[in-house]
Design an enzyme around this catalytic site. Structure first.
Site, short mmCIF file in Angstrom:
data_model
loop_
_atom_site.label_atom_id
_atom_site.label_comp_id
_atom_site.label_asym_id
_atom_site.label_seq_id
_atom_site.Cartn_x
_atom_site.Cartn_y
_atom_site.Cartn_z
N VAL A 62 0.86 -1.18 0.00
CA VAL A 62 0.00 0.00 0.00
C VAL A 62 0.89 1.23 0.00
O VAL A 62 1.71 1.42 0.92
CB VAL A 62 -0.93 0.05 1.23
CG1 VAL A 62 -1.82 1.30 1.18
CG2 VAL A 62 -1.79 -1.21 1.30
N ASN A 74 -1.97 4.20 -3.97
CA ASN A 74 -2.74 5.32 -3.43
C ASN A 74 -1.96 6.62 -3.42
O ASN A 74 -2.55 7.70 -3.48
CB ASN A 74 -3.19 4.98 -2.00
CG ASN A 74 -3.78 6.17 -1.30
OD1 ASN A 74 -4.86 6.66 -1.65
ND2 ASN A 74 -3.08 6.66 -0.27
N SER A 99 -7.82 6.47 -8.35
CA SER A 99 -7.99 7.50 -9.37
C SER A 99 -8.66 8.73 -8.75
O SER A 99 -8.54 8.99 -7.55
CB SER A 99 -8.82 6.94 -10.53
OG SER A 99 -8.91 7.89 -11.58
N TYR A 155 -2.69 17.36 -12.08
CA TYR A 155 -3.27 16.27 -11.29
C TYR A 155 -4.29 15.48 -12.10
O TYR A 155 -4.25 14.24 -12.17
CB TYR A 155 -3.91 16.84 -10.03
CG TYR A 155 -4.56 15.80 -9.15
CD1 TYR A 155 -3.77 14.99 -8.32
CD2 TYR A 155 -5.94 15.62 -9.11
CE1 TYR A 155 -4.36 14.03 -7.50
CE2 TYR A 155 -6.53 14.68 -8.30
CZ TYR A 155 -5.74 13.88 -7.49
OH TYR A 155 -6.32 12.93 -6.69
N LYS A 210 -4.16 11.45 -13.43
CA LYS A 210 -5.15 10.44 -13.05
C LYS A 210 -5.82 9.82 -14.27
O LYS A 210 -6.17 8.63 -14.27
CB LYS A 210 -6.18 11.04 -12.10
CG LYS A 210 -5.62 11.35 -10.71
CD LYS A 210 -5.07 10.11 -10.04
CE LYS A 210 -4.60 10.35 -8.62
NZ LYS A 210 -4.07 9.13 -7.98
N THR A 247 -10.11 14.49 3.95
CA THR A 247 -8.69 14.19 4.10
C THR A 247 -7.87 15.47 4.04
O THR A 247 -8.39 16.56 3.81
CB THR A 247 -8.21 13.27 2.96
OG1 THR A 247 -8.37 13.96 1.72
CG2 THR A 247 -9.00 11.96 2.93
#
Length: 270
Positions: A7, A103, A154, A168, A172, A201
């Site tokens: 991860v 991630n 994504s 960005y 993606k 987040t």
């Protein structure tokens, strides 16, 4: 035998207050990678997990809590060696590799193309996209052997324009294509690109507090309103979908790009 999962971007988290209106009751929201890692490490899954992040502070507590299940690596994911070493660590520590959740990503730079900082764009692509290819090149033989699974995280920005998000969003979109490519080229490896939606987040904090002047007023207001109206989901919700996909993703969604709430993923949300 316990699954072995890598991860990336696994260390970030923040305080999160419960939202009775949405029935979200988390007291502490981890970042998405950390939420995924915790679910993988905890019973009933009890996986062995290699965690990768820029700093040790968020990784060391996992190693202390799950000393026999965690190996971790810190470093800048724009460096090829870090990505290669993450795969090698899984093999040397746990003897196999069953899956990867990609991630880790960065948002900066946010700016119009006409004001682009080319070096910053290259740095973003090194972290958000080329790091995936470096890791996959190292990992594919082991994933072929285990008939492993890869989940690429994504974003809705891959297909919806946001003012100043060219770097960005395009990285993606490239990630989505890479997921489809891997599925087509490697029939023994499951691959999916997962849009986790808009989560509470640190990235959302940065959008509201740091990047307001670099976005259009209407888009900045949208992010402010999502926060004030309780429209941000805790990372554990899409994280649960990512965990189920990296453990048991099936052919019906192989090679696709899907939002975590897509009907096709209903079975993975349980």
């Amino acid at each position: 035998m316990a699954p072995v999962i890598v991860v990336t971007g696994a260390s970030r988290g923040k305080l999160f207050l419960s939202n009775p209106r949405r029935r979200w009751t988390s007291v502490l929201a981890l970042g998405l990678g950390a939420a995924i890692a915790r679910q993988l490490l905890s019973p009933p899954i009890s996986a062995n997990v290699v965690l990768v992040a820029r700093t040790e502070s968020g990784l060391k507590p996992f190693a202390e809590e799950f000393p026999n299940q965690v190996a971790y690596l810190t470093g800048d994911l724009s460096a090829d060696q870090v990505n290669q070493d993450a795969i090698k660590l899984a093999i040397s520590k746990f003897g196999k590799l069953d899956g990867i959740v990609f991630n880790a990503a960065i948002l900066d730079p946010i700016a119009k193309v006409g004001k682009a900082d080319i070096a910053a764009w290259r740095k973003l692509y090194d972290v958000n996209f080329f790091s995936l290819i470096v890791a996959l090149k190292e990992a594919v033989p082991y994933l072929q052997e285990s008939k492993g699974k890869v989940v690429f995280i994504s974003s809705g920005a891959a297909h919806h324009y946001f003012y100043g998000w060219g770097a960005y969003g395009s990285s993606k979109a490239a990630t989505d294509h890479l997921a489809a490519t891997l599925a087509a080229e490697e029939p023994d490896i499951f691959s999916i690109s997962l849009d986790p939606g808009v989560m509470d987040t640190n990235m959302q904090d940065a959008l509201r507090e740091k990047h307001g002047s670099e976005m259009s007023p209407s888009e900045h207001e949208r992010f402010l309103k999502l926060k004030s109206d309780g429209g941000l989901s805790p990372p554990e919700v899409p994280g649960n979908v990512a965990v189920n996909l990296v453990l048991k993703g099936g052919p019906e969604v192989n090679g696709k790009t899907l939002r975590f709430t897509a009907p096709e993923l209903a079975e993975y949300a349980k």
